[in-house]
Design a protein around this motif. Structure first.
Motif, PDB file in Angstrom:
ATOM      1  N   LEU A 170       0.833  -1.205   0.000  1.00  0.00           N
ATOM      2  CA  LEU A 170       0.000   0.000   0.000  1.00  0.00           C
ATOM      3  C   LEU A 170       0.863   1.249   0.000  1.00  0.00           C
ATOM      4  CD1 LEU A 170      -2.808  -0.945   2.554  1.00  0.00           C
ATOM      5  CD2 LEU A 170      -3.073  -0.591   0.101  1.00  0.00           C
ATOM      6  N   ARG A 171       1.871   1.208   0.809  1.00  0.00           N
ATOM      7  CA  ARG A 171       2.752   2.379   0.895  1.00  0.00           C
ATOM      8  C   ARG A 171       3.481   2.608  -0.432  1.00  0.00           C
ATOM      9  NH1 ARG A 171       3.454   7.332   2.705  1.00  0.00           N
ATOM     10  NH2 ARG A 171       5.621   7.860   3.134  1.00  0.00           N
ATOM     11  N   LEU A 172       3.976   1.532  -1.014  1.00  0.00           N
ATOM     12  CA  LEU A 172       4.696   1.669  -2.283  1.00  0.00           C
ATOM     13  C   LEU A 172       3.767   2.172  -3.385  1.00  0.00           C
ATOM     14  CD1 LEU A 172       6.837  -1.608  -2.239  1.00  0.00           C
ATOM     15  CD2 LEU A 172       7.695   0.726  -2.014  1.00  0.00           C
ATOM     16  N   ASP A 173       2.502   1.790  -3.312  1.00  0.00           N
ATOM     17  CA  ASP A 173       1.543   2.232  -4.324  1.00  0.00           C
ATOM     18  C   ASP A 173       0.994   3.622  -4.030  1.00  0.00           C
ATOM     19  OD1 ASP A 173       1.721   0.022  -5.936  1.00  0.00           O
ATOM     20  OD2 ASP A 173       0.122  -1.073  -4.921  1.00  0.00           O
ATOM     21  N   LEU A 175      -0.869   4.436  -1.548  1.00  0.00           N
ATOM     22  CA  LEU A 175      -2.201   4.398  -0.943  1.00  0.00           C
ATOM     23  C   LEU A 175      -2.147   4.536   0.575  1.00  0.00           C
ATOM     24  CD1 LEU A 175      -3.820   1.590  -3.115  1.00  0.00           C
ATOM     25  CD2 LEU A 175      -4.006   4.066  -3.371  1.00  0.00           C
ATOM     26  N   ALA A 176      -0.963   4.453   1.135  1.00  0.00           N
ATOM     27  CA  ALA A 176      -0.810   4.731   2.564  1.00  0.00           C
ATOM     28  C   ALA A 176      -0.170   6.109   2.684  1.00  0.00           C
ATOM     29  CB  ALA A 176       0.057   3.667   3.240  1.00  0.00           C
ATOM     30  N   LYS A 177      -0.895   6.984   3.309  1.00  0.00           N
ATOM     31  CA  LYS A 177      -0.461   8.387   3.329  1.00  0.00           C
ATOM     32  C   LYS A 177       0.799   8.605   4.155  1.00  0.00           C
ATOM     33  CE  LYS A 177      -3.958   9.664   0.881  1.00  0.00           C
ATOM     34  NZ  LYS A 177      -5.262   9.300   1.484  1.00  0.00           N
ATOM     35  N   LYS A 178       0.869   7.909   5.276  1.00  0.00           N
ATOM     36  CA  LYS A 178       1.981   8.185   6.196  1.00  0.00           C
ATOM     37  C   LYS A 178       3.011   7.059   6.180  1.00  0.00           C
ATOM     38  CE  LYS A 178      -0.899  10.831   9.396  1.00  0.00           C
ATOM     39  NZ  LYS A 178      -1.458  10.897  10.755  1.00  0.00           N
TER      40      LYS A 178
END
Lengths: 201, 201
Positions: A170-173, A175-178
DNA sequence: TTGACAAGAATGAATATTCATTCTATTTTC
DNA sequence: GAAAATAGAATGAATATTCATTCTTGTCAA
């Protein structure tokens, strides 16, 4: 060459230039959408050099793969050397992975966001590779598992590594803001609670 | 005069043959390792037909993608129609996915074991697609989340869908010996425990 | 019923393109 | 100056796509 820990030295050797360029391109576009010519261009070396050093495109991908798995293995060495309790070791490994997701996203992406079988058919499945079998073992130790069945171990492992992998993706895409480290405490709390592990901090 | 029964009419329509063949090949070898010619051969249709119906290889992959996401969406419709409590809905969805992993591994594989961005760059990321945003919402409802932050919701989601995805992938790769349904109860117990959800069965 | 005709579906050989790899010439290193 | 490293143009195999032709099906006039 992309290092998890060390800084690259000044006059970058040619094989490092190739690996770095390939890593960036592979991660951005996927192995099959990257040609030798693009690697050659991005690395600013000749096609001949790529063949001399790595014997072709697949050789580059394979060298990268092994290099990165190696670094991951060393990361685990470090954690084990500096942490006692298995559960704490797991926590530290997850933390390191989350941090690296911010500082070296390409490396993490090449591990966690790539389907290697599609271009390295002869490599073992990634989660059968050394660092991940080691992690699996630490997880086993960190959970009271006298009577745990093979199946239960797999579930525990899936809970931990599955959620970690998902968050990283999610983070790499985007989609994770923090940064994921900020999620670390909550994640661990829920994980240990679900797995019935007591931490005497 | 007695005559042989005619060949069973109702031959499979040509676009179904193409999609079925493509699905099997894509799942077995990966999109980029499958040529139009292989699809043509496996489906036993002409290349021209593939272009007429789907306008090329990418069109086939895209039609497949949409078709399967649609089916997943319908599966969720069914579950919602037949189950009340959100937590129970989640349980049922997971159960269905696990069952489909046994009965339709190719379909599940195309969803959970494929990097679509690498050949369908214009499709939204899969976990932004309809069925998965719906699942995310149900998860939100199933957990008492008055004061849950965006971040916490993401962690909850990662715990559930991450572990489910991981288990499915293990099973598809042959690393999980038994059908996943047998793991279902233990998995759910640990998940709800970790997420602090009480089920009054 | 039959045959002529049209519409459009299916075919697959031919074409155009991409791209990994080879190979020889050139440069650098010791 | 010999050996190793680098360069990049040339090669050809793989493969996506096109399109002229054939086949199928349905319609309608005789």
């Amino acid at each position: 060459m992309p290092y998890l820990k060390r800084q690259a030295s000044c006059p970058e050797p040619i094989d490092c230039k190739i690996l770095t360029a390939a890593l960036n391109l592979f991660v951005k576009s996927g192995y099959h959408n990257v040609s030798i010519h693009k690697i050659q261009e991005e690395a600013d070396v000749s096609i001949g050099s790529i063949y001399r050093h790595f014997n072709g495109k697949e050789g580059v991908a394979q060298a990268l793969y092994k290099h990165i798995l190696n670094e991951l293995d060393e990361l685990i060495d470090d954690v084990i050397a500096n942490t006692q309790a298995p559960a704490k070791q797991i926590e530290e490994i997850i933390k390191q992975l989350f941090e690296h997701t911010e500082t070296h996203p390409e490396i993490i992406s090449y591990i966690f966001h790539t389907k290697h079988v599609e271009f390295l058919p002869n490599e073992p499945l990634m989660f059968d590779a050394e660092p991940f079998t080691r992690i699996k073992n630490i997880i086993k130790l960190s959970i009271d598992s006298n009577k745990a069945s093979e199946m239960e171990l797999q579930i525990n492992n899936s809970l931990i590594m599955g959620s970690v992998t998902k968050l990283i993706q999610l983070r790499l895409d985007g989609l994770a803001k923090k940064p994921l480290v900020e999620s670390l405490d909550i994640l661990l709390e829920k994980l240990w609670q679900g797995l019935g592990v007591d931490l005497e901090t």
